[in-house]
Scaffold this motif. Sequence first.
Motif, PDB file in Angstrom:
ATOM      1  N   PRO A   1       0.820  -1.213   0.000  1.00 45.88           N
ATOM      2  CA  PRO A   1       0.000   0.000   0.000  1.00 45.88           C
ATOM      3  C   PRO A   1       0.850   1.257   0.000  1.00 45.88           C
ATOM      4  N   CYS A   2       0.204   2.367  -0.370  1.00 45.99           N
ATOM      5  CA  CYS A   2       0.893   3.648  -0.269  1.00 45.99           C
ATOM      6  C   CYS A   2       1.255   3.861   1.195  1.00 45.99           C
ATOM      7  N   SER A   3       0.237   3.739   2.068  1.00 46.67           N
ATOM      8  CA  SER A   3       0.464   3.965   3.502  1.00 46.67           C
ATOM      9  C   SER A   3       0.049   2.758   4.323  1.00 46.67           C
TER      10      SER A   3
ATOM     11  N   LEU B   1       8.262  -5.784   0.160  1.00 43.47           N
ATOM     12  CA  LEU B   1       7.002  -5.177   0.587  1.00 43.47           C
ATOM     13  C   LEU B   1       7.207  -3.681   0.841  1.00 43.47           C
ATOM     14  N   ARG B   2       6.295  -2.871   0.314  1.00 42.69           N
ATOM     15  CA  ARG B   2       6.371  -1.437   0.572  1.00 42.69           C
ATOM     16  C   ARG B   2       5.216  -0.991   1.474  1.00 42.69           C
ATOM     17  N   GLY B   3       5.332   0.191   2.020  1.00 44.61           N
ATOM     18  CA  GLY B   3       4.276   0.769   2.842  1.00 44.61           C
ATOM     19  C   GLY B   3       4.864   1.980   3.543  1.00 44.61           C
TER      20      GLY B   3
ATOM     21  N   TYR C   1       5.735   7.172   7.349  1.00 51.33           N
ATOM     22  CA  TYR C   1       5.879   8.627   7.394  1.00 51.33           C
ATOM     23  C   TYR C   1       5.593   9.109   5.974  1.00 51.33           C
ATOM     24  N   LYS C   2       4.519   9.861   5.809  1.00 47.09           N
ATOM     25  CA  LYS C   2       4.098  10.241   4.459  1.00 47.09           C
ATOM     26  C   LYS C   2       4.372  11.706   4.148  1.00 47.09           C
ATOM     27  N   PRO C   3       5.012  11.963   3.010  1.00 51.74           N
ATOM     28  CA  PRO C   3       5.232  13.355   2.600  1.00 51.74           C
ATOM     29  C   PRO C   3       4.007  13.855   1.841  1.00 51.74           C
TER      30      PRO C   3
ATOM     31  N   SER D   1       2.693   3.554 -10.643  1.00 55.83           N
ATOM     32  CA  SER D   1       1.550   4.014  -9.843  1.00 55.83           C
ATOM     33  C   SER D   1       1.599   5.529  -9.664  1.00 55.83           C
ATOM     34  N   HIS D   2       2.723   6.045  -9.115  1.00 54.51           N
ATOM     35  CA  HIS D   2       2.835   7.491  -8.933  1.00 54.51           C
ATOM     36  C   HIS D   2       3.003   8.209 -10.273  1.00 54.51           C
ATOM     37  N   ALA D   3       3.541   7.508 -11.260  1.00 51.66           N
ATOM     38  CA  ALA D   3       3.756   8.132 -12.562  1.00 51.66           C
ATOM     39  C   ALA D   3       2.438   8.524 -13.219  1.00 51.66           C
TER      40      ALA D   3
ATOM     41  N   ILE E   1       4.927  -1.076  -7.204  1.00 49.80           N
ATOM     42  CA  ILE E   1       3.501  -0.965  -7.508  1.00 49.80           C
ATOM     43  C   ILE E   1       2.681  -0.847  -6.227  1.00 49.80           C
ATOM     44  N   GLU E   2       1.769   0.135  -6.217  1.00 53.67           N
ATOM     45  CA  GLU E   2       0.901   0.274  -5.044  1.00 53.67           C
ATOM     46  C   GLU E   2      -0.293  -0.680  -5.155  1.00 53.67           C
ATOM     47  N   VAL E   3      -0.503  -1.441  -4.077  1.00 56.11           N
ATOM     48  CA  VAL E   3      -1.587  -2.426  -4.025  1.00 56.11           C
ATOM     49  C   VAL E   3      -2.383  -2.157  -2.742  1.00 56.11           C
TER      50      VAL E   3
ATOM     51  N   CYS F   1      -4.579   7.091   1.308  1.00 60.26           N
ATOM     52  CA  CYS F   1      -3.680   7.801   0.396  1.00 60.26           C
ATOM     53  C   CYS F   1      -3.559   7.021  -0.913  1.00 60.26           C
ATOM     54  N   ASP F   2      -3.671   7.709  -2.018  1.00 61.39           N
ATOM     55  CA  ASP F   2      -3.395   7.138  -3.340  1.00 61.39           C
ATOM     56  C   ASP F   2      -4.251   5.934  -3.754  1.00 61.39           C
ATOM     57  N   GLY F   3      -5.504   5.894  -3.286  1.00 59.39           N
ATOM     58  CA  GLY F   3      -6.414   4.820  -3.700  1.00 59.39           C
ATOM     59  C   GLY F   3      -6.589   4.727  -5.221  1.00 59.39           C
ATOM     60  N   PRO F   4      -6.793   5.872  -5.923  1.00 54.78           N
ATOM     61  CA  PRO F   4      -7.086   5.796  -7.362  1.00 54.78           C
ATOM     62  C   PRO F   4      -5.978   5.144  -8.199  1.00 54.78           C
ATOM     63  N   GLN F   5      -4.778   5.114  -7.672  1.00 49.89           N
ATOM     64  CA  GLN F   5      -3.684   4.508  -8.451  1.00 49.89           C
ATOM     65  C   GLN F   5      -3.308   3.110  -7.935  1.00 49.89           C
ATOM     66  N   SER F   6      -4.059   2.634  -6.938  1.00 48.27           N
ATOM     67  CA  SER F   6      -3.702   1.348  -6.328  1.00 48.27           C
ATOM     68  C   SER F   6      -4.430   0.188  -6.993  1.00 48.27           C
TER      69      SER F   6
HETATM   70 MN    MN Z   1       1.657   6.730  -2.813  1.00 46.77          MN
END
Ligand code: MN
Length: 327
Positions: free
Chosen positions: A101-103, A125-127, A130-132, A271-273, A297-299, A308-313
């Motif tokens: 996930p993004c967060s 695994l990403r996540g 601390y979110k900017p 995803s962010h692109a 890739i955001e999942v 955060c960032d649901g539309p690109q997940s």
């Molecule tokens: Mn994100």
Amino acid sequence: MIIVMKAKTPREDIDKLIKKLEQMDLGVHETVGENYSILGLIGDTSKFNKEQFESYESVEKVMRVQHPFKLASRLFHPEDTVVEVGGTKIGGDKLTIIAGPCSVETPEQMIEIARDVKEAGATLLRGGAYKPRSSPYSFQGLGEEGLKLLKKAKEETGLPIVTEAICLDTIDIVAKYSDVIQIGARNMQNFSLLKKAGRIGKPVLLKRGLSATIEEWLMAAEYIMSEGNENVILCERGIRTFETYTRNTLDLSAVPVIKEISHLPIIVDPSHATGKWKMVSPLSKGAIAVGADGLMIEVHNNPECALCDGPQSLKPSKFKQLMNELA
Ligand code: MN
Ligand code: PEP
């Protein structure tokens, strides 16, 4: 400036030359390959006499490095760098898939997504803990609580953790829980953060800045590397252009450019692109076709409600389908 030594030059001759260069107040970075040795010179080479060194019997050739980056340059290090992270390799002939996930939001969310991406074949695994965020009123991440949830997900799945450090105050705690420290696009030119990441010594995933040129991006890598940390992974995540249909414009040409001028592994974040989940699959394929070493890739298990960032997940089922298609 780099000095390419003749094959099979005795060690003591190379050491003598290094000593001489150091006496000229030059830093020397040696790369030893199977059949070659290259001395990369760091510092003020304006008084360096190229012809004089070319006349040495043990010197094959002396070349001026045109780029301002040195340690990140392929001339300094002709072979691809492969970064080892918790039993997996990033770079070389391996394809790395970082997903999650993004967060980090809740224990259930994190564990469920971690299990799903692992089953589909993700290698890390990403996540974000601390979110900017562009707005101070948006969800800022769970902080250390989020890092603990990532650790739990790692214990359960075995997947190494990639998570972002956004400032000097929290980078040590991020380093404690992570296997790879992410430096985000907004911090690509936060030079004190880059230097600190270099000193910590853990592999660093360095995202391209929102409006950064490839040269500026490699200079940012140079900041990390000049602190003694050569384990840098570059991540192209789209740049700002006049186009507004997509969140950013994915610069796929950065991949072959980086491959030509640098030895560092490069992955692509579609995803962010794009900001749109539907575009993640085609651009993932495009990224691999142009030679990327992997994808980020955001999942999310419930993108509609993501903080955060649901539309690109991607939903886990769509991620699985993409992984099958990529295979
Ligand atoms: Mn994100
Ligand atoms: C992220 O990966 O969650 C992120 C914030 O990305 P970027 O820095 O590329 O915007």
